[in-house]
Scaffold this motif. Structure first.
Motif, PDB file in Angstrom:
ATOM      1  N   ARG A  21      23.570  21.897  22.084  1.00 21.57           N
ATOM      2  CA  ARG A  21      23.318  22.463  23.419  1.00 21.57           C
ATOM      3  C   ARG A  21      22.120  23.411  23.383  1.00 21.57           C
ATOM      4  N   VAL A  22      21.999  24.155  22.291  1.00 24.78           N
ATOM      5  CA  VAL A  22      20.812  25.010  22.123  1.00 24.78           C
ATOM      6  C   VAL A  22      19.562  24.138  22.085  1.00 24.78           C
ATOM      7  N   LEU A  23      19.622  23.063  21.319  1.00 27.99           N
ATOM      8  CA  LEU A  23      18.470  22.174  21.189  1.00 27.99           C
ATOM      9  C   LEU A  23      18.086  21.561  22.532  1.00 27.99           C
ATOM     10  N   GLN A  24      19.061  21.250  23.368  1.00 29.79           N
ATOM     11  CA  GLN A  24      18.758  20.657  24.676  1.00 29.79           C
ATOM     12  C   GLN A  24      17.832  21.543  25.508  1.00 29.79           C
ATOM     13  N   GLU A  25      17.914  22.854  25.300  1.00 29.19           N
ATOM     14  CA  GLU A  25      17.046  23.764  26.052  1.00 29.19           C
ATOM     15  C   GLU A  25      15.569  23.517  25.744  1.00 29.19           C
ATOM     16  N   ASN A 574      45.622  22.587  33.002  1.00 27.01           N
ATOM     17  CA  ASN A 574      45.201  23.742  33.801  1.00 27.01           C
ATOM     18  C   ASN A 574      44.148  24.589  33.111  1.00 27.01           C
ATOM     19  N   ILE A 575      43.521  24.041  32.064  1.00 23.62           N
ATOM     20  CA  ILE A 575      42.512  24.790  31.300  1.00 23.62           C
ATOM     21  C   ILE A 575      41.150  24.129  31.463  1.00 23.62           C
ATOM     22  N   THR A 576      40.139  24.933  31.760  1.00 22.42           N
ATOM     23  CA  THR A 576      38.754  24.462  31.712  1.00 22.42           C
ATOM     24  C   THR A 576      38.015  25.252  30.637  1.00 22.42           C
ATOM     25  N   VAL A 577      37.040  24.607  30.005  1.00 21.49           N
ATOM     26  CA  VAL A 577      36.193  25.257  29.000  1.00 21.49           C
ATOM     27  C   VAL A 577      34.753  24.974  29.361  1.00 21.49           C
ATOM     28  N   ARG A 578      33.952  26.010  29.441  1.00 21.24           N
ATOM     29  CA  ARG A 578      32.520  25.830  29.678  1.00 21.24           C
ATOM     30  C   ARG A 578      31.735  26.727  28.744  1.00 21.24           C
ATOM     31  N   SER A 579      30.508  26.327  28.512  1.00 23.40           N
ATOM     32  CA  SER A 579      29.605  27.061  27.630  1.00 23.40           C
ATOM     33  C   SER A 579      28.301  27.287  28.375  1.00 23.40           C
ATOM     34  N   ILE A 580      27.810  28.528  28.341  1.00 28.99           N
ATOM     35  CA  ILE A 580      26.536  28.856  28.981  1.00 28.99           C
ATOM     36  C   ILE A 580      25.497  29.111  27.896  1.00 28.99           C
ATOM     37  N   VAL A 581      24.423  28.330  27.938  1.00 26.96           N
ATOM     38  CA  VAL A 581      23.327  28.482  26.978  1.00 26.96           C
ATOM     39  C   VAL A 581      22.042  28.625  27.769  1.00 26.96           C
ATOM     40  N   GLY A 582      21.382  29.753  27.627  1.00 28.84           N
ATOM     41  CA  GLY A 582      20.163  29.995  28.391  1.00 28.84           C
ATOM     42  C   GLY A 582      19.204  30.906  27.665  1.00 28.84           C
ATOM     43  N   ARG A 583      18.421  31.604  28.443  1.00 24.23           N
ATOM     44  CA  ARG A 583      17.389  32.483  27.888  1.00 24.23           C
ATOM     45  C   ARG A 583      17.991  33.563  26.993  1.00 24.23           C
ATOM     46  N   PHE A 584      19.112  34.141  27.421  1.00 24.61           N
ATOM     47  CA  PHE A 584      19.773  35.194  26.662  1.00 24.61           C
ATOM     48  C   PHE A 584      20.979  34.612  25.930  1.00 24.61           C
ATOM     49  N   LEU A 585      21.299  35.206  24.784  1.00 17.58           N
ATOM     50  CA  LEU A 585      22.435  34.748  24.010  1.00 17.58           C
ATOM     51  C   LEU A 585      23.712  35.387  24.536  1.00 17.58           C
ATOM     52  N   GLU A 586      24.609  34.549  25.042  1.00 17.85           N
ATOM     53  CA  GLU A 586      25.864  35.042  25.614  1.00 17.85           C
ATOM     54  C   GLU A 586      26.741  35.629  24.506  1.00 17.85           C
ATOM     55  N   GLN A 644      23.351  25.565  36.422  1.00 21.87           N
ATOM     56  CA  GLN A 644      22.036  25.350  35.831  1.00 21.87           C
ATOM     57  C   GLN A 644      22.074  25.404  34.301  1.00 21.87           C
ATOM     58  N   LYS A 645      22.821  26.353  33.754  1.00 17.75           N
ATOM     59  CA  LYS A 645      22.855  26.548  32.305  1.00 17.75           C
ATOM     60  C   LYS A 645      24.249  26.353  31.710  1.00 17.75           C
ATOM     61  N   ALA A 646      25.201  25.950  32.510  1.00 18.77           N
ATOM     62  CA  ALA A 646      26.576  25.781  32.032  1.00 18.77           C
ATOM     63  C   ALA A 646      26.833  24.330  31.640  1.00 18.77           C
ATOM     64  N   HIS A 647      27.599  24.164  30.564  1.00 25.85           N
ATOM     65  CA  HIS A 647      28.061  22.856  30.109  1.00 25.85           C
ATOM     66  C   HIS A 647      29.582  22.896  30.133  1.00 25.85           C
ATOM     67  N   ILE A 648      30.209  21.846  30.624  1.00 25.05           N
ATOM     68  CA  ILE A 648      31.671  21.817  30.675  1.00 25.05           C
ATOM     69  C   ILE A 648      32.202  20.831  29.640  1.00 25.05           C
ATOM     70  N   MET A 649      33.274  21.245  28.956  1.00 20.33           N
ATOM     71  CA  MET A 649      33.824  20.415  27.893  1.00 20.33           C
ATOM     72  C   MET A 649      34.793  19.376  28.456  1.00 20.33           C
ATOM     73  N   LYS A 650      34.653  18.146  27.971  1.00 22.38           N
ATOM     74  CA  LYS A 650      35.599  17.088  28.299  1.00 22.38           C
ATOM     75  C   LYS A 650      36.724  17.106  27.269  1.00 22.38           C
ATOM     76  N   SER A 651      37.796  16.413  27.546  1.00 19.05           N
ATOM     77  CA  SER A 651      38.968  16.477  26.677  1.00 19.05           C
ATOM     78  C   SER A 651      38.710  15.907  25.281  1.00 19.05           C
ATOM     79  N   ASN A 652      37.663  15.083  25.135  1.00 18.75           N
ATOM     80  CA  ASN A 652      37.351  14.536  23.806  1.00 18.75           C
ATOM     81  C   ASN A 652      36.439  15.449  22.988  1.00 18.75           C
ATOM     82  N   GLY A 653      36.097  16.633  23.537  1.00 20.57           N
ATOM     83  CA  GLY A 653      35.281  17.593  22.801  1.00 20.57           C
ATOM     84  C   GLY A 653      33.802  17.508  23.089  1.00 20.57           C
TER      85      GLY A 653
END
Length: 697
Positions: A21-25, A574-586, A644-653
């Motif tokens: 995901r970092v590389l995608q930026e 009932n669980i969602t997982v997302r990852s934000i990768v952008g200019r700043f390191l979360e 814009q900078k969020a990625h959401i995880m699917k159940s397969n990872g």
């Protein structure tokens, strides 16, 4: 009930997806091109550390015939095979992105060239640079029966050179590319095109000057990554500082775990290097481009490159501190919440610097995990001791890859008269706390700063974190007891406000989740939002699965590793997982608990990992004032609305970018705007943060 390996993902493969995901930026064309190169460099730096620590650890387990399976059911050998496959794919994508960026730079009249592409005048300049600057520094090393394959330091860039002489057998030599010289050499400025040549290419072009009487047949760059993990038995150590220094010397000589080699290598030369290092084929990476892409970290910072960078983002002085009041007076009046890097880290520096100079301050106590290379905090603490104040500093000597830096700071602080401690045996101290004890008209008053990130003024400009100033007496009592536990033989007390790992943090997290289950069972509204860097702890994940099964709504914002699988039928629907990768390191760790109408917010130094909950001293602390609770709640809402900078995880990872439907929301950009607006008019935060939780269906 939730122990099935199918309910969990592998830690290492999850991390590789994060690095992807970092590389995608670096592939986003609207991002300034210099910043895209920086993401290429970050990906390489991340991989270096991954191999030095994680892959090295697995390799050691394999060599020790450890057969244990991980939570996802994979053996050590299966993990290493999967890591090799995924990393080879990642590296191929990385260099494809790099080639595209280099082509785009050419359209901007910036070129990376080889010697043969240069004019005769430029070639003469390169030769002169080689003779005057490079030649005196480098040393060729012969490799034969009387000269075994040389020891080459971790992550050093080297050249393997095949040479011949008439009537003699082929010989091999090695040259280490000097790290003391610029890796990207600027060819003297042309009127139209700016040109760079890699240092190793210059050496390869003219290295025949080091082998008079021989013909250079081939030059191949290669790079070795070694095991860099430290193993310290603290139980039997008399002087921890001395033991860490000794271990650091051993780190440079760790066993090889990866070989990167130029793709043009001949079979014979490649095999010679591989045989000398005794590495399996899975750990060999043939690179179609310049090795060690970390050299691009500072490319955008070169003079004249300003147009290829992000527009500068100026951290703002928060509205709570804009009234000109003395810092101690302000904190005494109300708690102050800081959101970095959108809001300035300067108030934290001012807090320590003012305390160091204030005659009313009697003592300063602080934890230090990672600090900057020229730390104003360390200078202020040293000055405080020289001013006669009682200064106690816990310096964590085992902060990975900051050990040498922290040893230097520890010695400097001791020389200034500070009482320096190294924490508890067997535990890293990762908690972030400053305690200032001040004598005032009505007696002793304690002022505290606690945060989610390090006391590092450099990374505070690029890491997202939160910090809280308070003069609450209950926090003050906890802070005093906390430092007594760290520095002496005091048993942990019954805390008023804070929760401390490894003794109580795990139980606190379970308690919070259990309470949400109770809310649902009573028919009340319930919601958990948790933001962290990594989610690994199996027992906590099982508790989240349990809560999901009862109907608790759970939104997780996890930047990096996450072995929980969302969206599994009857397990994590009932669980969602997302990852934000952008200019700043979360980087901040935040927990929001709805509790029907009784909302609670906690900040923490800890990720939900076994090491943080079991093997580190960590802090979790509540945010008490309602205005700060509402502010953090709405900050989390913006993160959940990021498309814009969020990625959401699917159940397969696997991850996919959140669909860009409706209004464009880049949470980091929004927070920059908010910081600028609320700097002048604090109540603007109320209407700018209106959107509440959005779940991705």
């Amino acid at each position: 009930m939730f122990d099935n390996a199918e309910y969990f993902l592998n830690r290492e493969l999850s991390w590789l997806k994060f690095n992807g995901r970092v590389l995608q930026e670096s592939g986003i064309k609207t991002t300034p091109i210099g910043e895209r190169l920086k993401f290429i460099a970050i990906t390489s730096s991340n991989l270096d550390e991954f191999f030095m620590i994680r892959v090295a650890g697995l390799r050691h387990q394999l060599d020790s015939h450890i057969q244990k399976r991980d939570v996802s059911g994979l053996t050590v050998a299966e993990q290493l095979a999967a890591i090799s496959h995924d990393t080879h794919v990642l590296v191929q994508v990385q260099y494809r992105y790099l080639k595209n960026i280099i082509r785009q730079l050419q359209t901007q009249k910036i070129e990376f060239v080889t010697n043969s592409q240069l004019s005769q005048t430029d070639q003469q300049w390169c030769y002169t640079y080689f003779r005057n600057t490079i030649y005196p520094v480098i040393t060729p090393v012969a490799v034969d029966a009387s000269h075994p394959f040389p020891f080459l330091s971790n992550r050093s860039l080297n050249l393997a050179i095949r040479i011949t002489r008439k009537g003699q057998d082929e010989k091999i030599a090695a040259i280490q590319v000097p790290a003391v010289l610029p890796r990207l050499v600027t060819i003297p400025v042309h009127t139209e095109v700016r040109q760079f040549i890699f240092l190793e290419q210059l050496i390869a072009t003219y290295c025949s000057e080091l082998f008079y009487g021989y013909e250079v047949k081939e030059v191949v760059p290669f790079r070795i990554t070694r095991n860099a993990d430290l193993t310290i038995d603290e139980e039997d150590v008399k002087d921890l500082l001395e033991e860490v220094e000794k271990s650091l010397r051993q780190r440079k000589r760790g066993q090889p775990v990866r070989l990167e080699i130029g793709k043009t290598a001949s079979v014979s030369l490649k095999n010679f290097i591989v045989d000398a290092l005794n590495l399996p084929p899975a750990d060999i990476y043939e690179i179609a481009g310049p090795l060690d892409a970390t050299c691009f970290f500072n490319f955008a910072d070169l003079p004249g490159m300003e147009t290829f960078k992000f527009q500068p983002s100026t951290p703002q002085i928060p509205a709570d501190l804009s009234d000109g009041k003395d810092l101690f007076e302000k904190i005494r009046t109300e708690d102050v919440l800081l959101h970095h890097p959108y809001e300035s880290f300067e108030p934290v520096l001012d807090f320590v610097q003012q305390a160091a100079a204030d005659p009313a301050v009697l003592a300063i106590k602080q934890t230090l995990y990672r600090v900057s290379g020229n730390s104003p905090i360390v200078k202020a603490l040293s000055q405080a001791a020289e001013n006669g104040k009682q200064v106690t500093v816990l310096v964590e000597l085992k902060a990975r890859f900051d050990e040498e830096n922290n040893i230097l700071w520890a010695k400097q602080l001791e020389e200034a008269g500070c009482h320096v401690i190294y924490g508890l045996v067997g535990l890293k101290t990762h908690a972030k706390m400053i305690l200032v004890v001040r004598k005032e008209n009505n007696g002793i008053k304690r002022y505290i700063h606690m945060g989610t990130g390090n006391y590092n003024d450099s990374t505070a400009k690029s890491y997202t974190d939160m910090g809280l100033f308070t003069a609450n007496d209950q926090f003050g009592a906890d802070a005093s007891a906390f430092f007594n536990v760290l520095s002496g033989y005091s048993d942990p007390p019954v805390w008023n406000k804070i929760t401390v790992a490894p003794l109580g943090l795990r139980a606190k997290l379970v308690e919070l989740i259990d309470y949400e289950i109770e809310m649902v069972q009573q028919g009340k509204s319930s919601h958990i939002i948790a933001k962290m860097n990594s989610l690994l702890d199996k027992d906590i994940i099982k508790k989240l699965y349990e809560a999901s099964g009862y109907g608790v709504k759970i939104d997780l914002i996890v930047r990096g590793i996450c072995v929980l699988r969302p969206g599994l039928t009857d397990i994590s629907e009932n669980i969602t997982v997302r990852s934000i990768v952008g200019r700043f390191l979360e980087h901040h760790r935040i927990i929001y608990i709805q509790n029907d109408d009784d909302e609670k917010v906690f900040l923490s130094s800890a990720d939900w990992m076994p090491r943080n909950l079991n093997e580190r001293v960590e802090l979790l602390f509540p945010v008490d004032q309602d205005k700060h609770i509402q502010r953090i709640k709405r900050i989390l809402a913006i993160m959940l609305a990021d498309n814009q900078k969020a990625h959401i995880m699917k159940s397969n990872g696997t991850y996919r970018r959140v669909p860009k439907r409706g209004k464009s929301v880049n949470s980091q950009v929004e927070f920059c705007k908010l910081a600028q607006e609320t700097r002048v008019e604090p109540n603007l935060i109320e209407h700018r943060l209106q959107p509440l939780y959005r779940r991705e269906e």
